[in-house]
Motif scaffolding. Sequence first.
Motif, short mmCIF file in Angstrom:
data_model
loop_
_atom_site.label_atom_id
_atom_site.label_comp_id
_atom_site.label_asym_id
_atom_site.label_seq_id
_atom_site.Cartn_x
_atom_site.Cartn_y
_atom_site.Cartn_z
N GLU A 154 0.84 -1.19 0.00
CA GLU A 154 0.00 0.00 0.00
C GLU A 154 0.87 1.23 0.00
OE1 GLU A 154 -2.80 0.19 3.20
OE2 GLU A 154 -3.26 -1.93 2.94
N GLY A 155 0.51 2.20 -0.79
CA GLY A 155 1.23 3.45 -0.77
C GLY A 155 2.39 3.47 -1.74
N ASP A 161 5.22 12.43 1.62
CA ASP A 161 4.38 12.23 2.80
C ASP A 161 4.35 10.77 3.23
OD1 ASP A 161 3.01 11.34 0.67
OD2 ASP A 161 1.22 12.58 0.95
N HIS A 162 5.18 9.96 2.63
CA HIS A 162 5.33 8.58 3.10
C HIS A 162 6.55 8.56 4.01
CE1 HIS A 162 6.08 4.29 3.18
NE2 HIS A 162 4.95 4.07 2.57
N GLU A 163 6.37 7.95 5.18
CA GLU A 163 7.49 7.95 6.11
C GLU A 163 8.65 7.11 5.56
OE1 GLU A 163 4.99 4.49 8.24
OE2 GLU A 163 5.84 6.05 9.51
N VAL A 164 9.82 7.37 6.12
CA VAL A 164 10.97 6.57 5.71
C VAL A 164 10.77 5.12 6.15
CG1 VAL A 164 13.46 6.34 5.93
CG2 VAL A 164 12.45 8.58 5.91
N GLY A 165 10.01 4.96 7.26
CA GLY A 165 9.77 3.60 7.73
C GLY A 165 10.85 3.11 8.65
N ARG A 166 11.43 4.03 9.42
CA ARG A 166 12.49 3.62 10.34
C ARG A 166 11.90 2.81 11.47
NH1 ARG A 166 15.10 8.71 9.87
NH2 ARG A 166 16.88 8.44 8.52
N HIS B 84 14.96 -4.88 -3.15
CA HIS B 84 14.67 -3.45 -3.10
C HIS B 84 15.04 -2.90 -1.73
CE1 HIS B 84 12.99 0.37 -3.84
NE2 HIS B 84 12.05 0.25 -2.95
N THR B 85 15.96 -1.95 -1.74
CA THR B 85 16.57 -1.50 -0.49
C THR B 85 16.11 -0.10 -0.10
OG1 THR B 85 18.45 -2.75 -1.28
CG2 THR B 85 18.79 -1.49 0.68
N GLN C 92 11.56 -6.70 2.33
CA GLN C 92 10.24 -7.17 2.75
C GLN C 92 9.69 -8.17 1.75
OE1 GLN C 92 9.05 -6.17 5.60
NE2 GLN C 92 9.97 -4.19 6.06
N ASN C 125 17.86 1.65 7.34
CA ASN C 125 16.75 1.59 8.27
C ASN C 125 15.55 2.25 7.61
OD1 ASN C 125 15.11 1.39 10.45
ND2 ASN C 125 16.54 2.32 11.90
N ASN C 126 14.90 1.53 6.71
CA ASN C 126 13.79 2.15 5.99
C ASN C 126 12.68 1.16 5.70
OD1 ASN C 126 14.66 0.64 3.83
ND2 ASN C 126 15.77 2.30 2.87
N TYR C 127 11.73 1.59 4.90
CA TYR C 127 10.52 0.80 4.66
C TYR C 127 10.79 -0.54 3.99
CZ TYR C 127 11.11 2.39 -0.13
OH TYR C 127 11.62 2.61 -1.38
N ALA C 128 11.91 -0.66 3.30
CA ALA C 128 12.08 -1.80 2.40
C ALA C 128 12.80 -2.98 3.03
CB ALA C 128 12.82 -1.35 1.15
N LEU C 186 5.41 -5.85 14.28
CA LEU C 186 5.59 -4.92 13.17
C LEU C 186 4.24 -4.69 12.52
CD1 LEU C 186 8.79 -6.35 11.60
CD2 LEU C 186 8.55 -4.51 13.22
N MET C 189 3.08 -1.24 7.29
CA MET C 189 3.15 0.17 6.95
C MET C 189 2.13 0.49 5.88
SD MET C 189 6.95 1.35 6.73
CE MET C 189 7.38 -0.33 6.94
N SER C 190 1.57 1.65 5.95
CA SER C 190 0.67 2.02 4.87
C SER C 190 0.72 3.51 4.69
CB SER C 190 -0.75 1.58 5.18
OG SER C 190 -1.27 2.39 6.20
N ALA C 191 0.12 3.94 3.62
CA ALA C 191 0.17 5.36 3.32
C ALA C 191 -0.64 6.16 4.33
CB ALA C 191 -0.37 5.60 1.92
N THR C 193 -0.63 5.89 7.52
CA THR C 193 0.08 6.22 8.74
C THR C 193 0.41 7.71 8.73
OG1 THR C 193 1.21 4.21 8.15
CG2 THR C 193 1.81 5.23 10.24
N PRO C 194 -0.02 8.39 9.78
CA PRO C 194 0.22 9.84 9.75
C PRO C 194 1.70 10.14 9.75
CG PRO C 194 -0.57 9.12 11.91
CD PRO C 194 -0.69 7.95 11.00
N VAL C 195 2.06 11.05 8.94
CA VAL C 195 3.46 11.44 8.85
C VAL C 195 3.53 12.94 9.06
CG1 VAL C 195 5.50 11.48 7.42
CG2 VAL C 195 3.84 9.68 7.16
N ILE C 197 5.25 16.24 8.30
CA ILE C 197 6.19 16.77 7.33
C ILE C 197 6.93 17.90 8.01
CG2 ILE C 197 6.43 17.88 5.12
CD1 ILE C 197 3.77 16.44 4.46
#
Lengths: 178, 430, 203
Positions: A154-155, A161-166, B84-85, C92, C125-128, C186, C189-191, C193-195, C197
């Motif tokens: 998703e996303g 506006d998408h978090e880095v996901g740390r 994918h990193t 992921q 350290n990220n989404y992927a 865990l 994650m999705s869009a 999720t409030p972020v 800015i």
Amino acid sequence: MTETEESNEEVEEKTEEYSGPTSYGVPVTESHDQVVLHPAPTQLLETVTLLKEDGFCMAIDVTAVDYLTHPGRKDLPAGLNPERFEVVVSLINHDQGKRVRLRVQAGTDNPTVPSLFDLFPGTEAMEREAWDLFGVVFEGHPDHSRILLPDNWEGHPLRKDHEVGRIPVQFSPEVGRH
Amino acid sequence: MTNGKELLLGEPERVFRREESPVLRLNEEEANAAIDDTDALDDDHRMILNMGPSHPSTHGVLRLMLEMEGETILRSKPVIGYLHTGMEKTAEGLSYLQGATNVTRMDYAAPLFSELAFSLTVEKLLNIDVPPRATWIRMLMCELNRVSSHLLFQATNGMDLGAVSMMIYGWREREEVLRFFEKVTGLRMNHNYIRPGGVAADLPDGWREDVKKLLEIIPPRLEEYDILQTGQPIFRERLQGVGVMNPAEALALSATGPILRSTGYAWDLRRHMPYLAYDEVDFDVVVGTYGDCFDRFAIRLNEIRESLKIIEQILELMPEGDYRIQNKKVTPPPRARIDESMEALIHHFKIFTEGFHVPEGEVYVAVESPRGELGCYIVSDGGPNPYRMHIRGPSFVNLQTLPHLMEGGLIADGVAVISSVDPIMGEVDR
Amino acid sequence: MARIPLLGDTNNIASDGLEGLEHNFVTARIEDLVKWSRARSCWPATFGLACCAIEMMATGAAHYDLARYGMEVFRASPRQADLMIVAGRVSQKMAPILRQIYDQMMEPKWVISMGVCASSGGMFNNYAIVQGVDQIVPVDVYAPGCPPGPETLMHSILTLHDNIQSGELTRRRELNQGGAAIDLDLSPMSAETPVEIVEKTTS
Ligand code: SF4
């Protein structure tokens, strides 16, 4: 902000009579000695066709930029309406050793540009990548699907506006490893 | 374009097809449905086969979806993203000085090229010129890296085709080059050596002798490769006429590097749009004739020789001087100054915590990596981190040629084709 | 009985008569023998992911020659392997496949997490990227470095051998009910999720 709104109206009134320098019928600027064209999404196919006829034989790159947190960029030609998403296409002319970059203002909510597949089939994967990471829609793309992320993701992670996901690093002894 | 040139380039129509294209444009669900649809299978003995992502000859984590009729590949689709990193996202949080650490982990067979592309882009945005010695050191290291990357190709290509002993020989020579890298940069891979403003450290004492030794060791061993591979009838049979492509198709598919050159189309950024100081050295652009797997193999083998030729010239032309720009803005002060001066200490601290600011703008710079055009596109908003950093990975784009090269071939030839495209998955998926 | 190669030269057992028994036998507990043979016949599965895989291949190649430890046979099929060297960053998208391959391996099986990416996510350290492969499979030895040099990998392999032979690993597994004793919740994650800015800060 008022400035942008003003220029906004201007563009809508007189897209045809942009007064600055043009090339291939669209506004042109220079960035560090590199030629940058600024076609509107509707002009993109036409401009690229012209460029292709002129010897730009390869589409090097297609990518996108999300200008959400950097709206007031100054390097656009006067009168052009900056949008949140910008699609950047690089072409190369082998005969003359020239490059040209096209920056297309793709829109803010539903960024959409026509697909370049019929002109340069090599853009297929790059356009899929831009859709995957930014959510830019390429109309007429033969396989409009995610490429890097899983199909059920998703996303679009490269949007601002998408978090880095740390994930916070844990150093607590309770979570002992073995 | 004149007519004569079009004749030379050939017909590109094959790659423009939307219907009946060799690209299997199915997603996961559709593929599963097609597998379950036994009626279709009975009809013409077609099946959909999965290959990878953990498969010994798919070079890391490449996965292929193949539509087969018996042993023949009809359509195929490379499924990527298993590595994918999110490096482009990570890059937005790193300063320009840290950025090279990030990009070097993309193409791990040729890490220095990613660093080079990134550094050249940042330098262009900053409008600075690095000192000549830095330029020549960069050239020396990059050419050595091209050698080690192509040696790696020789090893893995040989292994994929069943010439298992190539694995031993290819790595043996590569170790020699890596030993020099370790001496210069401190690491065998992922060096973070080329940085905006120059290189991280000067060449160590005795580097000339080391490089000369490499120049002595490698050429005779390339002759061995020729005996082992190039002249072998079995090896040639496996490669010749397999996975053929004409120049017009390669251009349409945006293929660069050895794939484009194998079709007989001479295009090398080092020669045709020179960067660094490539216009001052003499070398040949190696091109093929038939655009088949054998040409791609031979081009890589001969590019090692050309690179060695360049390195030989660099040894003579290497200028003296600074190895990084003496511009306070981007270069930290030398260690000795930090002990003496408070300003130097603050300056050092600022560069490594905040980083330097880069003027607003956007720019694209490309270099010729062993796999083709490696480009870097950076948008700066005037801050210390890139607003957007995009790498145009040659492997990523070249991978699109796979379905076209494999169309109508046998599955065993498919392995040869994958190997000859030489994708590095780190760069494909980034 | 005289055929067991463990016993060394068995030719003169017969001629020595019963006295030969004194110097031709090794006595051991069966567990020790099992541990010994497990440690000495560790076949890794090829599971190269990223940059670390190149170093793993270098370890197997001529210069570093992993064959010295009886380990050069990298098996392509997980069913024939007992050691999984997770060499590189696990995305992921790759994580379910990694787990599937692990499940296909025969017991007893061991895992080496090679490189900082596999061990903790490293600099990504990220989404992927999965932040540590120990969230998916139980890891026995962590090899540090980015990439760990062949020497480091060999050291971790030898450490693994030692730990298998001393029974340390099996003991730990029982303690942790077969897992790595790490439990992370865990949420996907999705869009949505409030972020926040925020303007770019310098950190
Ligand atoms: S630990 Fe370093 S070398 Fe290993 S996969 Fe990660 S980035 Fe690559």
